[in-house]
Design an enzyme around this catalytic site. Structure first.
Site, PDB file in Angstrom:
ATOM      1  N   GLY A  68      59.508   7.843 -83.750  1.00 40.53           N
ATOM      2  CA  GLY A  68      60.506   6.772 -83.731  1.00 40.53           C
ATOM      3  C   GLY A  68      61.777   7.179 -83.012  1.00 40.53           C
ATOM      4  N   CYS A  69      62.235   8.389 -83.267  1.00 43.00           N
ATOM      5  CA  CYS A  69      63.477   8.860 -82.638  1.00 43.00           C
ATOM      6  C   CYS A  69      63.292   9.060 -81.140  1.00 43.00           C
ATOM      7  CB  CYS A  69      63.946  10.152 -83.310  1.00 43.00           C
ATOM      8  SG  CYS A  69      64.373   9.890 -85.046  1.00 43.00           S
ATOM      9  N   THR A  70      62.110   9.477 -80.744  1.00 38.62           N
ATOM     10  CA  THR A  70      61.820   9.624 -79.314  1.00 38.62           C
ATOM     11  C   THR A  70      61.814   8.256 -78.644  1.00 38.62           C
ATOM     12  OG1 THR A  70      60.556  11.651 -79.701  1.00 38.62           O
ATOM     13  CG2 THR A  70      60.119  10.451 -77.645  1.00 38.62           C
TER      14      THR A  70
END
Length: 180
Positions: A68-70
């Site tokens: 998700g952060c990527t």
């Protein structure tokens, strides 16, 4: 005498809880953005004051190099020129260290600072630190050129956050209010 002491204690308790409730609520739209001074992935220190006169997209994220952060970081990377044309700078913040940020930024060619909030103090001031302090919440704050919170995105969408910021920034710059 006894009633005056009780009144004083009651007033002190009321002020304490009112202050605690206001602090616990975190930053509010229209209020001053909490200050920060944190190192980025290259060890360079960044403060809120360096962004004065510019729009700042300050996004808190959970952890470097997670799916998700990527996705969220890469969406901001892909939209960086459009955000720049709107006068905005992007800065990511997590509780990961500078070495982790450096690897993450290099792996995905991220052209913006990733700030290492290793102690979680800045995330806490933005009410964006998870209860156990081990990770940041996924919240984004749009800060206006005067250093005030213009828009808050709680539990921001990894796939839509950048596009939402662009849409709202266009509205704000044209004098419209973005949707709540």
């Amino acid at each position: 005498m006894k009633s005056r002491t009780m009144f004083t204690l009651l007033m002190a308790a009321t002020l304490f809880f009112a202050n605690h409730a206001a602090h616990a609520a975190g930053p509010q739209v229209g209020g001053a953005a909490p200050d920060f001074s944190l190192p980025d992935q290259n060890g360079q220190m960044h403060k809120l004051s360096e962004f004065r006169g510019k729009w700042l997209v300050l996004y808190f994220y959970v952890k470097d190099d997670t799916p998700g952060c990527t996705e969220q970081a890469c969406k901001f990377r892909d939209d960086i020129h459009q955000l720049g044309e709107l006068g905005a700078q992007v800065v990511g913040v997590s509780v990961d260290n500078t070495a982790s940020h450096a690897d993450f930024a290099k792996k995905y060619s991220l052209p913006f600072p990733l700030l290492a909030d290793s102690k979680g103090e800045t995330a806490a001031r933005y009410d964006s630190l998870r209860g156990d302090g081990s990770m940041a919440k996924r919240n984004t704050f749009m800060i206006d050129p005067q250093g005030r919170i213009a828009k808050i995105y709680l539990s921001a969408s990894t796939s839509r956050n950048s596009a939402e910021v662009i849409e709202d920034l266009k509205k704000l710059k044209s004098g419209q209010r973005p949707n709540s």
